[in-house]
Design a protein around this motif. Structure first.
Motif, mmCIF file in Angstrom:
data_model
loop_
_atom_site.group_PDB
_atom_site.id
_atom_site.type_symbol
_atom_site.label_atom_id
_atom_site.label_comp_id
_atom_site.label_asym_id
_atom_site.label_seq_id
_atom_site.Cartn_x
_atom_site.Cartn_y
_atom_site.Cartn_z
ATOM 1 N N SER B 166 0.827 -1.215 0.000
ATOM 2 C CA SER B 166 0.000 0.000 0.000
ATOM 3 C C SER B 166 0.857 1.259 0.000
ATOM 4 O O SER B 166 0.500 2.252 -0.626
ATOM 5 C CB SER B 166 -0.937 0.009 1.208
ATOM 6 O OG SER B 166 -0.188 0.080 2.415
ATOM 7 N N LEU B 192 0.805 -3.974 3.995
ATOM 8 C CA LEU B 192 0.083 -2.756 4.333
ATOM 9 C C LEU B 192 0.920 -1.859 5.236
ATOM 10 O O LEU B 192 1.549 -2.318 6.188
ATOM 11 C CB LEU B 192 -1.221 -3.106 5.058
ATOM 12 C CG LEU B 192 -2.248 -3.857 4.213
ATOM 13 C CD1 LEU B 192 -3.372 -4.369 5.092
ATOM 14 C CD2 LEU B 192 -2.800 -2.953 3.114
ATOM 15 N N VAL B 224 -7.862 -1.956 0.379
ATOM 16 C CA VAL B 224 -8.136 -3.352 0.737
ATOM 17 C C VAL B 224 -9.410 -3.846 0.034
ATOM 18 O O VAL B 224 -9.474 -4.996 -0.425
ATOM 19 C CB VAL B 224 -8.234 -3.506 2.272
ATOM 20 C CG1 VAL B 224 -8.833 -4.848 2.660
ATOM 21 C CG2 VAL B 224 -6.844 -3.351 2.890
ATOM 22 N N ARG B 228 -9.556 -7.132 -2.287
ATOM 23 C CA ARG B 228 -10.520 -8.226 -2.063
ATOM 24 C C ARG B 228 -11.397 -8.422 -3.292
ATOM 25 O O ARG B 228 -11.700 -9.565 -3.667
ATOM 26 C CB ARG B 228 -11.388 -7.905 -0.843
ATOM 27 C CG ARG B 228 -10.651 -8.083 0.448
ATOM 28 C CD ARG B 228 -10.415 -9.547 0.773
ATOM 29 N NE ARG B 228 -11.655 -10.207 1.206
ATOM 30 C CZ ARG B 228 -11.729 -11.470 1.570
ATOM 31 N NH1 ARG B 228 -10.640 -12.232 1.535
ATOM 32 N NH2 ARG B 228 -12.867 -11.979 1.961
ATOM 33 N N LEU B 236 -3.471 -10.145 5.381
ATOM 34 C CA LEU B 236 -3.178 -8.717 5.487
ATOM 35 C C LEU B 236 -1.903 -8.619 6.314
ATOM 36 O O LEU B 236 -1.895 -9.026 7.478
ATOM 37 C CB LEU B 236 -4.300 -7.985 6.212
ATOM 38 C CG LEU B 236 -5.698 -8.066 5.594
ATOM 39 C CD1 LEU B 236 -6.712 -7.376 6.514
ATOM 40 C CD2 LEU B 236 -5.710 -7.427 4.215
ATOM 41 N N GLN B 265 -10.132 -3.959 8.954
ATOM 42 C CA GLN B 265 -11.106 -4.926 8.439
ATOM 43 C C GLN B 265 -12.524 -4.448 8.691
ATOM 44 O O GLN B 265 -13.407 -4.630 7.855
ATOM 45 C CB GLN B 265 -10.864 -6.293 9.092
ATOM 46 C CG GLN B 265 -9.543 -6.911 8.631
ATOM 47 C CD GLN B 265 -9.273 -8.246 9.295
ATOM 48 O OE1 GLN B 265 -9.845 -9.252 8.917
ATOM 49 N NE2 GLN B 265 -8.415 -8.235 10.293
#
Lengths: 596, 596
Positions: B166, B192, B224, B228, B236, B265
């Protein structure tokens, strides 16, 4: 030239700052407004305190966003200015700094800016005050020194001039040559700050990372020459916003600051200092210890022999080849265990080296000696290490070794020849000062800093050395002030056969730092070795590095107090220090407790 | 989803890192090569340790500058890769990260890069290993995720996929929507990291300033969701290079890290946590003290009355208006003087608030109470402050006040109404964690940080608050770890007449912090006041601020232990905390020693 420093460059209360500036030898100060607002002293009391300390108040900067603003805003600014000029009269400050506006309503209108600055100068003149207008690098419409000067020129008022700030000029990449086109008498003030060359937002860079001249990447000597060529007669004044200096003790920071201005004047050809005398070798290192036993065992296993004893102090001289280590159990031995307290630098002109150090504000150490002892010139480095300028066995000069009487001893071994380098962890707040000190006072230029990962934070390391590498010192700084207490020091000794030296050390009962097998597995992936070579390194804990110039092999002893030894073999032209291996060494050392 | 963390994100030895990760609830780790090289454990032992801890080894990254290089260089790379694949087999790691080359000889040739990555993947496949190729933001020729994916696609090898990071994607401002065009099974890994939005060199930004999701400025939930949507099924995984985390204790950092992934999440709609329950007020603050006298004197002078006493503990309840202060002289009272140890937060659903806190890894405090005491839900904030979720005098819920028995008392004064805000100085290493904790666990969003100059360094201050301002906490952090011990805390109380409140406090024997006259002179320059108004502020030491929304007047009591009180009057819609005045307050406090 006269020197000054802005109070924002130092930590503490206003009076602490003033005292530190005066003690370090500054002639004047710029008073930062917040320091005055937070002081319990009245302006008259501050004025008197400065006078007592021999300091003039050269600048005050209480106002922002003055010019190129709507009329009602400017009226409010004049009202505020009147209050501040009253204050300056009480303070005895006659120059006010006005930075170019960052006001959201400021107009891109030079004529309006000039007219309003003219109005402000009119008011200032009534109070006997001069207005110095400066371009902020992030000013809304005025961000270059030549633009600020054009506005001052257009305003054409005797109480209005310009202030030049090296950071704002050089951070934007402006060519300082144009400064020579400004009449010197219209340059009312010169603020100096250096900064490391960083690619970042200029405002953040300015507010947090400025440093003293010579500690960053700007050509300040060149800029000062242009300003002098223009005819500027005012002071050289440091305005340094720096997060570290804000925390450091004001006294040492002020000394570091004033030293930087002395150096700058030398570099710009404005002042003559005693010539640098570059050391030509390490005459000795001195360990002080409350208990000589663990150190003696370590030196013995390394092949040193105790060859002499000081005739008036409890100091032993240990020797192997050209490497000499003094072990001092006298009153200087501090409670916190064995440490490297002094370095003897072989000097072509010990007295000259000391004169330069003294001229550059290095604390000269008192000569505690018996009447018959050789007089040694010594100063303290920023980290407190004592530096002796020595001559060793040179007929024309007294030798420090004359103070030592031989004692019966076995021959030293011949594994180790001399000191390769000394590694000294610096106090957190004095890393940049240390590099500048070694460069300017000792004449040892610094190489680039490298980051080294320790299991508990990043170290920065920066080597300084003379041209032929006969004096090398690796300065480093730990991740945070809390680690100051655990500052490690080490003495690296050269060998021409690291394997034989390591084996001999072990055979004599010495313990080498254990290096993880994973490290040597990685070496196998990175390099090709002769049969059995890697296995030998693995067995002995020898680390390895190679670059385009040559090969570096090294291993470490256990730690005694704060001190350990390194045995290094350089082949070819390898000039580094094995920085690549430092994280492995640091992790291994964290896994062990020091002895002694 | 499964969660993982790179060992480089935590401090300490490899085993300390693994232990901290497992305890915090991570499923796996990425092992950073230097951590393995520096470990005395063999790869097999590391594998066994991870298995014992319930951790998988999800990624290893031992290689750089693999692709698009000259043929002989690539041969050397394959030789090195073979060594590393052997190691990974011993370690039980099946995915290797390969970052885009920064080699000076790397060619801008996608076909060559694809061919060499294909060759590497062939070798990896023999070892049962997958190669995840990632674009570094500063890669020599490949610096965007879509470019890396095009090369992976062209190489077309089952053991070759891409790794998304990221930081590298968002730091360059790439649009993450394109991630959905990559087949999910070819996204081998997702790393991440968040980061504060900074204008600086991207490599320095990446290596020193990364932070955990939610602590910076990137939209990681959006990223994210795209990953997904592409069909990614892997973990992650946090890869955070941060100078502060390197120094902080691994245990708390790992908890902070895992909490950030739970929050991420939830934000991305991938996990449901108990709903946030936003507190609606401050039910009480609790001071623990080894000596109640100085605190009692201060509360008495402020107009508080001691109205009740706990029925089973040495705790007094002091009250004025809606402000309640508990003074605890029980065994919780630590040796280092008076401090603010607990906060009672008025909660619409105390049990629900505690459930969310527990789900987000806040340590639940043991309920030390007598059998008849009301059960209170409490957790510890990152700085150790105990947070009680309370109901006060609500018929449907047990009230914490039921544990207190009234004692005879005079009526409290009516100067002060309630707690305006609490100010808590945080441990140096936990400032970002504290802001994330208050936002996510308590539902109190954070405002921007401001820098405040203290005489001995910069403070950073960051307020969190609920929507109507009935719960406001100002989190701050001092300039360096060494100041942790002296962490100040204060309780600000509202009044509708600061002048009357200050006069009453003084008349009752209270001492207000003295404010320098220079400060009030400056107010005169900045604002216009009614006749006599400024003189009153000057007499009482009242500070003043004004913004577009309203006016703020405040003054400070002396300090008892680590705690002092502030009396504040807000008029209009002023929502700040008088940050402009903080340097003056800090300087004045440095000039005084605390009592008690």
């Amino acid at each position: 030239m006269r020197t000054a420093i802005a109070t924002v460059s130092l930590s503490g209360s206003l009076t602490e700052k003033l005292t530190a500036a005066a003690r370090a030898g500054f002639d004047g100060v710029e008073i930062f407004e917040n320091d005055l607002l937070a002081s319990p002293l009245s302006p008259e009391e501050i004025r008197a305190r400065c006078a007592d300390l021999g300091l003039t108040i050269d600048l005050y900067q209480p106002m922002r966003d003055i010019e190129a603003v709507p009329a009602d805003e400017f009226e409010r600014n004049l009202r505020r200015a009147r209050h501040k000029f009253e204050l300056m009269r009480r303070l005895g400050a006659d120059t006010v700094l006005v930075c170019s506006s960052v006001h959201p309503l400021a107009e891109d209108d030079d004529a309006l800016a000039a007219a309003q600055l003219h109005g402000l100068a009119d008011l200032a003149q009534d109070f006997g005050i001069r207005v110095a207008y400066e371009a902020l690098a992030w000013g809304r419409h005025v961000s270059t020194y030549d633009h600020a000067w054009r506005i001052v020129e257009a305003a054409d008022h005797p109480a209005l001039g310009t202030c030049l700030d090296s950071f704002h000029i050089l951070a934007r990449g402006s060519d300082p040559k144009g400064i020579e086109d400004i009449p010197g008498e219209k340059i009312f003030f010169l603020q100096l700050a250096d900064a490391p060359l960083m690619a970042m937002d200029v405002l953040q860079w300015s507010r947090h990372y400025r440093c003293f001249p010579g500690q960053g990447g700007f050509d300040l000597a060149g800029l000062v020459r242009h300003v002098r060529a223009a005819g500027y007669q005012g002071p050289l004044s440091l305005e340094v916003f720096n997060d570290v200096f804000r925390q450091a003790e004001a006294g040492p920071t002020a000394v570091d600051a004033h030293r930087s201005l002395l150096m700058l004047q030398e570099a710009a050809g404005l002042a003559a200092l005693p010539e640098p005398v570059v050391p030509t070798g390490v005459a000795f290192t001195e360990l002080v210890t409350p208990d000589a036993e663990p150190v003696a065992a370590l030196l013995g296993a390394l092949g040193f022999a105790r060859t002499a004893r000081h005739r008036s102090k409890p100091v032993d001289l240990w020797r192997q080849g050209e490497a000499r280590v003094l072990v001092n159990t006298g009153p200087a031995a501090r409670r916190d265990g064995t440490q490297l307290a002094a370095i003897g630098l072989e000097s072509p002109d010990p007295a000259g080296a000391a004169r330069r150090a003294e001229a550059l504000l290095a604390p000269v150490l008192p000569r505690r000696r018996a009447p018959q002892d050789v007089a040694l010139d010594a100063v303290a480095a920023p980290d407190g290490t004592e530096l002796f300028f020595c001559a060793t066995d040179r007929p024309e000069l007294p030798s420090w070794t004359d103070d030592f009487r031989p004692v019966p001893h076995a021959e030293p071994a011949r594994h180790l020849q001399r000191v390769d380098h000394l590694a000294l962890t610096q106090p957190w707040h004095q890393f940049d000062e240390a590099a500048l000190f070694h460069r300017t006072v000792l004449g040892l230029p610094a190489r680039e800093s490298v980051d080294v990962a320790d299991p508990y934070g990043l170290f920065r390391s920066r080597p300084v050395s003379n041209a032929d590498g006969s004096v090398r010192i690796a300065l480093s700084v730990g991740p945070a002030p809390t680690d100051d207490a655990a500052r490690a020091q080490h003495i690296a000794l050269t060998t021409d056969d690291v394997v034989a030296a390591a084996r001999a050390f072990r055979a004599a009962g010495g313990r080498l730092l254990a290096v993880p097998a994973n490290y040597h597995d990685d070496l196998a992936a990175r390099f090709e070795f002769a049969d059995g070579e890697l296995e030998t390194y693995r067995e002995l804990g020898i680390l390895y590095d190679r670059d385009a110039d040559g090969v570096f092999r090294h291993c470490y002893t256990e730690t005694v107090g704060r001190v350990f030894f390194e045995i290094v073999q350089r082949d070819g032209g390898y000039r580094g220090y094995g920085a690549q291996n430092a994280p492995v060494r640091l992790a291994a050392q964290h896994g062990r407790r020091p002895v002694g």
